[in-house]
Design a protein around this motif. Structure first.
Motif, PDB file in Angstrom:
ATOM      1  N   ALA A  81     -29.163  32.129  37.957  1.00 53.31           N
ATOM      2  CA  ALA A  81     -27.840  32.490  37.428  1.00 53.31           C
ATOM      3  C   ALA A  81     -27.052  31.208  37.228  1.00 53.31           C
ATOM      4  O   ALA A  81     -27.092  30.303  38.068  1.00 53.31           O
ATOM      5  CB  ALA A  81     -27.128  33.419  38.399  1.00 53.31           C
ATOM      6  N   GLY A  82     -26.365  31.099  36.103  1.00 54.55           N
ATOM      7  CA  GLY A  82     -25.594  29.903  35.790  1.00 54.55           C
ATOM      8  C   GLY A  82     -26.333  28.931  34.893  1.00 54.55           C
ATOM      9  O   GLY A  82     -25.739  27.987  34.367  1.00 54.55           O
ATOM     10  N   PHE A  83     -27.659  29.127  34.702  1.00 56.34           N
ATOM     11  CA  PHE A  83     -28.421  28.249  33.821  1.00 56.34           C
ATOM     12  C   PHE A  83     -27.874  28.364  32.405  1.00 56.34           C
ATOM     13  O   PHE A  83     -27.623  29.448  31.897  1.00 56.34           O
ATOM     14  CB  PHE A  83     -29.904  28.630  33.822  1.00 56.34           C
ATOM     15  N   SER A  84     -27.706  27.224  31.750  1.00 53.52           N
ATOM     16  CA  SER A  84     -27.340  27.241  30.336  1.00 53.52           C
ATOM     17  C   SER A  84     -28.149  26.170  29.619  1.00 53.52           C
ATOM     18  O   SER A  84     -28.518  25.155  30.203  1.00 53.52           O
ATOM     19  CB  SER A  84     -25.835  27.016  30.140  1.00 53.52           C
ATOM     20  N   GLU A 113     -27.019  31.466  28.138  1.00 51.23           N
ATOM     21  CA  GLU A 113     -26.360  31.320  29.442  1.00 51.23           C
ATOM     22  C   GLU A 113     -26.784  32.509  30.288  1.00 51.23           C
ATOM     23  O   GLU A 113     -26.604  33.650  29.877  1.00 51.23           O
ATOM     24  CB  GLU A 113     -24.845  31.305  29.282  1.00 51.23           C
ATOM     25  N   ALA A 118     -26.408  34.975  33.299  1.00 46.35           N
ATOM     26  CA  ALA A 118     -25.435  35.510  34.248  1.00 46.35           C
ATOM     27  C   ALA A 118     -26.123  35.954  35.532  1.00 46.35           C
ATOM     28  O   ALA A 118     -25.484  36.044  36.578  1.00 46.35           O
ATOM     29  CB  ALA A 118     -24.684  36.685  33.628  1.00 46.35           C
ATOM     30  N   GLN A 119     -27.428  36.255  35.458  1.00 38.74           N
ATOM     31  CA  GLN A 119     -28.190  36.699  36.616  1.00 38.74           C
ATOM     32  C   GLN A 119     -29.425  35.826  36.762  1.00 38.74           C
ATOM     33  O   GLN A 119     -29.834  35.142  35.823  1.00 38.74           O
ATOM     34  CB  GLN A 119     -28.639  38.155  36.438  1.00 38.74           C
ATOM     35  N   ASN A 120     -30.043  35.879  37.946  1.00 34.00           N
ATOM     36  CA  ASN A 120     -31.327  35.214  38.145  1.00 34.00           C
ATOM     37  C   ASN A 120     -32.372  35.968  37.337  1.00 34.00           C
ATOM     38  O   ASN A 120     -32.388  37.200  37.337  1.00 34.00           O
ATOM     39  CB  ASN A 120     -31.730  35.253  39.626  1.00 34.00           C
ATOM     40  N   ASP A 147     -32.580  22.542  29.300  1.00 37.43           N
ATOM     41  CA  ASP A 147     -31.369  22.748  30.097  1.00 37.43           C
ATOM     42  C   ASP A 147     -30.201  21.938  29.541  1.00 37.43           C
ATOM     43  O   ASP A 147     -30.353  21.201  28.562  1.00 37.43           O
ATOM     44  CB  ASP A 147     -31.615  22.455  31.582  1.00 37.43           C
ATOM     45  N   SER A 168     -35.159  31.271  35.868  1.00 38.43           N
ATOM     46  CA  SER A 168     -33.903  30.712  35.371  1.00 38.43           C
ATOM     47  C   SER A 168     -32.815  31.239  36.302  1.00 38.43           C
ATOM     48  O   SER A 168     -32.528  32.439  36.302  1.00 38.43           O
ATOM     49  CB  SER A 168     -33.618  31.166  33.938  1.00 38.43           C
ATOM     50  N   GLY A 222     -22.705  37.611  36.646  1.00 34.73           N
ATOM     51  CA  GLY A 222     -21.648  36.611  36.826  1.00 34.73           C
ATOM     52  C   GLY A 222     -20.444  36.788  36.012  1.00 34.73           C
ATOM     53  O   GLY A 222     -20.078  37.506  35.256  1.00 34.73           O
TER      54      GLY A 222
END
Length: 153
Positions: A130-133, A94, A96-98, A112, A128, A153
């Protein structure tokens, strides 16, 4: 002159991508004004690597032993860049940052949350947000350059 044209053409989108981080630095780089700010050379003297592994609960397979060597971190801590390595293995991730990634060696399959898988090899670059999981599946030992930007994040 070609470098100035490329910076002018692509500088805006790159700054937008990274939220304007480095706008003042980029101006210094282009104009060459003597501000005392220096570039950071990744090929310079080796920086200490910090070995680690993902949390055991995130590992799906293999033993993704990793190292990170931070070449630069901004004073406010919102931007960093360096070199990262990883041995074969798969784990949940996950962001939290770009993160901007440039693969230097190896193969990784990034999947993804919707199950869309992309394979990246030496020479490939991607972001990737921020927020990508999803999952990272390192198929061959990977070495990459990375930049992280934006508030965590």
């Amino acid at each position: 002159m070609e470098i100035a044209r490329l910076l002018h053409t692509f500088g805006g989108p790159l700054l937008a991508l990274f939220g304007g981080i480095g706008a003042r630095s980029m101006g210094t780089l282009v104009t060459g004004m003597g501000s005392g700010v220096r570039t950071v050379d990744f090929a310079g003297s080796p920086r200490p690597c910090k070995p680690y592994r993902p949390d055991p609960g995130r590992i799906v397979s293999g033993d993704p032993a990793q190292t990170v060597s931070v070449a630069y971190q901004s004073d406010d801590g919102l931007f960093s860049a360096g070199t990262w390595t990883c041995q074969p293995g798969k784990w949940h991730i996950e962001f939290a940052q770009n993160e901007f990634v440039h693969i230097l060696e190896g193969v990784v399959v990034v999947t993804d949350g919707d199950g869309l898988a992309k394979t990246y090899r030496a020479g490939d670059a991607f972001v990737s947000p921020a927020g990508f999981s999803g999952t990272w599946d390192v198929r061959e030992p990977v070495r990459k350059y990375f930049t992280l930007g934006g508030p965590p994040g």
